[in-house]
Design a protein around this motif. Sequence first.
Motif, mmCIF file in Angstrom:
data_model
loop_
_atom_site.group_PDB
_atom_site.id
_atom_site.type_symbol
_atom_site.label_atom_id
_atom_site.label_comp_id
_atom_site.label_asym_id
_atom_site.label_seq_id
_atom_site.Cartn_x
_atom_site.Cartn_y
_atom_site.Cartn_z
ATOM 1 N N UNK A 177 0.881 -1.617 0.380
ATOM 2 C CA UNK A 177 -0.323 0.081 0.210
ATOM 3 C C UNK A 177 1.113 1.388 0.027
ATOM 4 N N UNK A 178 0.486 2.519 -0.481
ATOM 5 C CA UNK A 178 1.319 3.700 -0.614
ATOM 6 C C UNK A 178 1.089 4.417 -1.845
ATOM 7 N N UNK A 179 1.512 6.018 -1.446
ATOM 8 C CA UNK A 179 1.148 7.121 -2.162
ATOM 9 C C UNK A 179 1.809 7.564 -2.653
ATOM 10 N N UNK A 180 1.540 8.882 -3.814
ATOM 11 C CA UNK A 180 2.358 9.274 -5.151
ATOM 12 C C UNK A 180 1.129 10.166 -5.036
ATOM 13 N N UNK A 181 1.709 11.367 -4.695
ATOM 14 C CA UNK A 181 0.989 12.399 -4.669
ATOM 15 C C UNK A 181 -0.499 12.962 -4.899
ATOM 16 N N UNK A 182 -0.487 11.647 -2.826
ATOM 17 C CA UNK A 182 -1.842 11.810 -2.184
ATOM 18 C C UNK A 182 -2.708 10.815 -3.191
ATOM 19 N N UNK A 183 -2.764 10.311 -3.876
ATOM 20 C CA UNK A 183 -3.142 8.895 -4.949
ATOM 21 C C UNK A 183 -3.080 7.534 -4.700
ATOM 22 N N UNK A 219 8.282 3.770 5.658
ATOM 23 C CA UNK A 219 8.670 4.810 5.734
ATOM 24 C C UNK A 219 8.405 5.772 6.230
ATOM 25 N N UNK A 220 8.251 5.784 8.217
ATOM 26 C CA UNK A 220 7.318 7.630 8.499
ATOM 27 C C UNK A 220 8.173 7.766 9.354
ATOM 28 N N UNK A 221 8.153 9.033 9.013
ATOM 29 C CA UNK A 221 8.834 10.353 9.999
ATOM 30 C C UNK A 221 10.546 10.130 9.942
ATOM 31 N N UNK A 222 10.985 9.390 8.809
ATOM 32 C CA UNK A 222 12.449 9.112 9.704
ATOM 33 C C UNK A 222 12.327 7.235 10.424
ATOM 34 N N UNK A 223 11.171 6.636 10.622
ATOM 35 C CA UNK A 223 11.410 5.774 11.262
ATOM 36 C C UNK A 223 10.860 4.210 10.055
ATOM 37 N N UNK A 224 11.391 3.089 10.034
ATOM 38 C CA UNK A 224 10.953 2.079 9.468
ATOM 39 C C UNK A 224 9.215 1.873 10.038
ATOM 40 N N UNK A 225 8.479 1.318 9.778
ATOM 41 C CA UNK A 225 7.412 0.847 10.447
ATOM 42 C C UNK A 225 6.723 -0.886 9.277
ATOM 43 N N UNK A 229 1.310 5.985 4.394
ATOM 44 C CA UNK A 229 1.728 7.309 5.224
ATOM 45 C C UNK A 229 1.773 8.270 4.021
ATOM 46 N N UNK A 230 0.731 9.496 4.442
ATOM 47 C CA UNK A 230 0.633 10.310 3.452
ATOM 48 C C UNK A 230 1.898 11.789 4.950
ATOM 49 N N UNK A 231 2.620 11.729 4.319
ATOM 50 C CA UNK A 231 4.247 12.634 5.209
ATOM 51 C C UNK A 231 3.432 14.078 5.250
ATOM 52 N N UNK A 232 2.886 14.587 4.295
ATOM 53 C CA UNK A 232 2.579 16.090 3.912
ATOM 54 C C UNK A 232 1.707 16.971 5.286
ATOM 55 N N UNK A 233 0.848 15.292 5.210
ATOM 56 C CA UNK A 233 -0.331 15.630 6.407
ATOM 57 C C UNK A 233 -0.621 14.689 7.373
#
Length: 251
Positions: free
Chosen positions: A45-51, A176-182, A228-232
């Motif tokens: 599961x992954x996001x790219x440009x909000x998609x 990858x979430x805030x510099x950590x691996x989930x 994960x959506x890092x911007x939000x």
Amino acid sequence: MAVLAGLAPETPAPGASSGASDLQTPEYEIVATYPHDPEAFTQGLAFARGQLYEGTGLNGASSLRKVDLETGEVLMKRDLAEEYFGEGITAIGRRIWQITWQSEVAFLYDRRNFKVLRRFNYKGEGWGLADANGRLIMSNGTNRIVFRDPETFRFKRRIEVTEDGAPVERLNELEWVNGQIFANVWQTDYIVRIDPATGNVLDRIDLSELHAMEQAQGDPDVTNGIAYLPDADRLFVTGKNWSHIYEIRLL
């Protein structure tokens, strides 16, 4: 909105220490619930440009999908040949990577139309895949996470993931979430949060209550799927054949 405190799953993390652990199990709240195709055997599961994009598995049912988060509608889909058991995916720029379980093949797609741009070979099994700030990280069902070059897919380095000094096996879907691996731990409801520099597990997020909610209304398989959506600062989780994707916030 519900606030959930983790309950220990019946199956411990394979290979992890069975003794007392000082690790915390963070509580989380459900921010929102979205529909998900219960026929999707979610592998990545992954996001790219909000998609939202999703990779599914099983021979004869593996696919790469572009999905509407709000409705669960599959907007675009590319099926893999029956010989391939699809595994983790990730997106970097206009490209999407997808690995396979035992075929030792990775596919590189154009994100706009799912056209195959290149194929790469690697040794061993493929399980999870994620973009770590422009680097690829990949799991293979052991306690090892491999860093790979996003242009050539060549091996760069690896870390050994441990908890209380014991290896944490069966690492699966990665994010990858805030510099950590989930990482999902296969056959458990745990997500382990990993220090990418040392491989140490920092804590465990227990999704067993979400799994129980799915079991009450369907026939779900194991927990698997992190995006994960890092911007939000938005975190999403699901499972194989789950009817929902859950947006959660760690407390």
